[in-house]
Design an enzyme around this catalytic site. Sequence first.
Site, PDB file in Angstrom:
ATOM      1  CG  ASN A 141      -0.380  -0.679   2.487  1.00 25.09           C
ATOM      2  OD1 ASN A 141       0.245  -1.564   2.500  1.00 25.09           O
ATOM      3  ND2 ASN A 141      -0.260   0.307   3.519  1.00 25.09           N
ATOM      4  CB  THR A 177     -28.740  -8.351   8.370  1.00 26.20           C
ATOM      5  OG1 THR A 177     -29.398  -9.010   9.247  1.00 26.20           O
ATOM      6  CG2 THR A 177     -29.684  -7.905   7.151  1.00 26.20           C
ATOM      7  CB  CYS A 228      -3.885   2.473   7.850  1.00 24.59           C
ATOM      8  SG  CYS A 228      -4.818   2.210   6.226  1.00 24.59           S
TER       9      CYS A 228
HETATM   10  N1  PLP Z   1      -4.881  -4.209   3.148  1.00 21.69           N
HETATM   11  C1  PLP Z   1      -4.098  -3.175   2.655  1.00 21.69           C
HETATM   12  C2  PLP Z   1      -3.121  -3.393   1.845  1.00 21.69           C
HETATM   13  C3  PLP Z   1      -4.594  -2.071   2.644  1.00 21.69           C
HETATM   14  O1  PLP Z   1      -4.022  -0.693   2.117  1.00 21.69           O
HETATM   15  C4  PLP Z   1      -5.712  -1.610   3.410  1.00 21.69           C
HETATM   16  C5  PLP Z   1      -6.236  -0.133   3.568  1.00 21.69           C
HETATM   17  O2  PLP Z   1      -5.683   0.617   3.646  1.00 21.69           O
HETATM   18  C6  PLP Z   1      -6.423  -2.773   4.025  1.00 21.69           C
HETATM   19  C7  PLP Z   1      -5.928  -4.017   3.953  1.00 21.69           C
HETATM   20  C8  PLP Z   1      -7.687  -2.479   5.054  1.00 21.69           C
HETATM   21  O3  PLP Z   1      -8.690  -2.471   4.069  1.00 21.69           O
HETATM   22  P1  PLP Z   1     -10.261  -1.817   4.671  1.00 21.69           P
HETATM   23  O4  PLP Z   1     -10.159  -0.269   4.768  1.00 21.69           O
HETATM   24  O5  PLP Z   1     -11.193  -2.217   3.606  1.00 21.69           O
HETATM   25  O6  PLP Z   1     -10.488  -2.368   5.796  1.00 21.69           O
END
Ligand code: PLP
Length: 380
Positions: free
Chosen positions: A148, A234, A320
């Site tokens: 990412n 659901t 994140c």
């Molecule tokens: N995995 C990767 C490589 C990501 O970049 C992300 C989100 O930034 C996720 C998982 C998490 O996904 P979600 O935002 O749908 O929970």
Amino acid sequence: MQVYFDHNATTPLDEGVLAEMLPFLRQEYGNASSRHDFGTRARRAVNRAREQIAGMVNVQPVQVVFVSGGTEANNLFIRGAAAYMKPGRIVVSAIEHPCVARPAQDLVRQGWKLRKLATDVQGRVDLGDAEAALCEPTDLVSVMLANNETGVIQPVSTIAAMAREMRAWMHTDAVQALGKIPVDFEALGVHAMTLSAHKIYGPKGIGALVVDKRLELKPIIHGGGHESGMRSGTENVPAIVGFGAACELAARRMDELAQRSRDLRDRAEKGAANMGAQIFGRSAERISNTTYFAFPGIDGETLVIELDRAGFAVASGAACSSTSTEPSATLLAMGVAPELARGAVRVSFGAQNTAGEVEDFLQALGATVSRLQRLTAVAV
Ligand code: PLP
């Protein structure tokens, strides 16, 4: 209006995808488990979406388990598969998203052994290290398909072959790869794969764990036994419909989008490099929309805030973990010095971006970097 260059964090909901979702947010509000007509129509819509998603990654629809997103899918694989076994050994790469890294770390408290795979300086998982790690008996393996932060594409099929030799279950987090490169579950040779809709112009809060039918998982959310007992609750019908539509859209325009974003990325990257930026993972095979760089001596958070003021939305380090000041674990794994890693800025392009926006961005970047460099020079 700000220019949005943070598509690896999330993408805007596509108008056509929204149009397909709207009936299920309005008049078609049935519960997909109900036996009446309302329920039947909702169930049909869920089934259609399951087919669209299965088609996108070359599996059968029954292999698609809907969950709340990539985070839950990764947790479901690691916790759910581990719950079926005696404490054993899990191997993950050192550059996984926290929603793989943390549940893997959590298994250690339950008596599991955790082995992290090193990367090379370009951010590609080191196959020599994978080979060494997978010489020992192993139960679970998880290596992401595209990172990412750097966008670097990982050698998942090679590692999957090693995992299979060891009779380990192989999972890949394909959240950042979907819609950007072809993602084929069978060809990769994995047993489980994580997908998320909001990275491909679909709605937030919906994703899937795609599973091999032989993989036994204990659910992590219990209740009415939805999704073949793997994930109760659901079904979020509008979001599921949107996820299916987003997959169709992604399949249709993947090549065109990849080419367009590569042009923008290369233009931006060339400009940034000319200003003295160090670009991470530049020589590796990458998804084409992502560039990740740092200017020595300039803090990434500061640069992001200044660029925000100048009208450009970009990310520092991993989106994140943007509340944390720790340097990116991915960059540290690549051997980048912590001081330089703290400067990391990620720019990720998407369907609506233009060459003009990149030109404006480069101007703003140049001006901001010179100003920050002057300030740093005065401070020392
Ligand atoms: N995995 C990767 C490589 C990501 O970049 C992300 C989100 O930034 C996720 C998982 C998490 O996904 P979600 O935002 O749908 O929970």
